[in-house]
Design an enzyme around this catalytic site. Sequence first.
Site, PDB file in Angstrom:
ATOM      1  N   CYS A 137       2.342  -0.668   7.923  1.00  0.00           N
ATOM      2  CA  CYS A 137       1.413  -1.149   8.949  1.00  0.00           C
ATOM      3  C   CYS A 137       1.954  -0.863  10.343  1.00  0.00           C
ATOM      4  CB  CYS A 137       1.209  -2.660   8.822  1.00  0.00           C
ATOM      5  SG  CYS A 137       0.221  -3.157   7.409  1.00  0.00           S
ATOM      6  N   ASP A 190       3.400 -13.857   9.273  1.00  0.00           N
ATOM      7  CA  ASP A 190       2.359 -13.377   8.367  1.00  0.00           C
ATOM      8  C   ASP A 190       1.173 -14.337   8.251  1.00  0.00           C
ATOM      9  OD1 ASP A 190       3.625 -11.026   7.855  1.00  0.00           O
ATOM     10  OD2 ASP A 190       4.312 -11.535   5.846  1.00  0.00           O
ATOM     11  N   ARG A 214      -3.174  -3.909   0.101  1.00  0.00           N
ATOM     12  CA  ARG A 214      -1.726  -3.800  -0.024  1.00  0.00           C
ATOM     13  C   ARG A 214      -1.078  -5.146  -0.338  1.00  0.00           C
ATOM     14  NH1 ARG A 214       0.839  -2.570   4.764  1.00  0.00           N
ATOM     15  NH2 ARG A 214       2.700  -2.532   3.459  1.00  0.00           N
ATOM     16  N   ARG A 242       9.893  -1.907  13.415  1.00  0.00           N
ATOM     17  CA  ARG A 242      10.656  -2.653  12.416  1.00  0.00           C
ATOM     18  C   ARG A 242      11.832  -1.764  12.034  1.00  0.00           C
ATOM     19  NH1 ARG A 242       6.034  -4.735   8.350  1.00  0.00           N
ATOM     20  NH2 ARG A 242       5.016  -2.816   8.959  1.00  0.00           N
ATOM     21  N   LYS A 248       3.955 -10.580  -3.295  1.00  0.00           N
ATOM     22  CA  LYS A 248       4.245  -9.170  -3.006  1.00  0.00           C
ATOM     23  C   LYS A 248       5.644  -8.998  -2.439  1.00  0.00           C
ATOM     24  CE  LYS A 248       2.919  -7.155   0.930  1.00  0.00           C
ATOM     25  NZ  LYS A 248       3.849  -6.230   1.598  1.00  0.00           N
ATOM     26  N   ASN A 249       6.006  -9.849  -1.485  1.00  0.00           N
ATOM     27  CA  ASN A 249       7.284  -9.676  -0.799  1.00  0.00           C
ATOM     28  C   ASN A 249       8.480 -10.068  -1.650  1.00  0.00           C
ATOM     29  OD1 ASN A 249       6.012  -8.673   1.469  1.00  0.00           O
ATOM     30  ND2 ASN A 249       5.949 -10.648   2.522  1.00  0.00           N
TER      31      ASN A 249
END
Length: 424
Positions: free
Chosen positions: A116, A309, A401, A121, A22-23
């Site tokens: 989230c 993570d 997600r 951030r 995903k990232n």
Amino acid sequence: MDRLVITGGEPLFGEITVSGAKNAALPILAASLLSAEPLTVNNLPRLKDTTTMLSILTQMGVETRAFDGGVSIRARDVRHLEAPYELVKTMRASILVLGPMLARFGAGKVSLPGGCGIGARPIDQHIKGLEAMGATIDVEQGYLVARADGLRGAHIVTDMVTVTGTEHLMMAATLAAGETIIENAAREPEVSDLADVLNKMGAKIVGAGSDRIVIEGVAALAGATHTVMPDRIETGTFLCSVAACGGDVVLHGAKADTLDAVIVKLREAGVTIESGADWIRVAAEHDSARERLAPVSIRTSEYPAFPTDMQAQFMALNCVANGTSRISETIFENRFMHVAELGRLGAMIEVEGNTAIVSGVERLSGATVMATDLRASAGLVIAGLIAEGETRVDRIYHLDRGYEQMETKLSALGAKIRREAEPR
């Protein structure tokens, strides 16, 4: 709204394939805005976040054509240089479209991002870097409104290591006039994957994967075809699942060299791990008489150190380890929200500042818990897999997600897990 229902206590056996990261996928999709020619992306994970990014591009006028395992994107006739609130509010990575819009079209408008709730951030490093390249950026009615009469190269030293900030500025710099140097750059493999795509498109980038990236701007970028790297966090999550439940599983399409810090800690806990070029095998004893895992203390930090993570997943392991461990979170200041939920399952955890002290117990007991963010969701699923009785994990839209059909993959390995609609 869906939830997962898990009956714990089942060991995991078999083989599964890890999805694309995903990232890595999100910035690669945003990079399609840098060229009028087609970008073909293979191994694209089917996730809520990738769907959102494609929706943002589509409403701009970008052509997208999905196929089995990927998507072809062509930003030839971009009509709307805006990413609206209703799409951006669910995903902070949406800001990644601003730099490419500025670099190619000289303007862009993006709603301030959401995502989230795991702490601040800030996007100030993104803004600072774009302004150093000649952009003018204002906040108007909840939107970042940016303009530039041609970006120019700059020497950028970020105040903190930021993955999305590094990716964002690297994309913008590909079409800026002259040379851009990004100091204190993020070293994550996803940054290198994006640089590979951009170089395939004709960019001139060296140093990705180090803390100093140099980009020589070019006049235009072309199309390309790229396969998204495997998701190292999904890989780590399944490694932790097998470590927790016991069993023997092979993960195909996985890259062990992107998970060195995680694998070291799993071996420290007593788990057997073998790997090849594109696979990882994880094995742990699973009978009722097996010794409990050794407690493992971790401290999260920027790559190549232990990833934030993976913190929640390791906390779930430590909840049933034979002893006490300390988990220090140095990246996000609000990433222990899963502690209270693990406590509902019988875990013994005390939080002191940015450190959680976990005293392992012999067993957890099933209960209803609530997911608070993406990776907390994964930690709660692992806890449910080892808890006695039934665990219900509510609000799994967070999980969707970042994990592609997690319950399907776990079921294929023998877990008793199903998705159902939460009662209204």
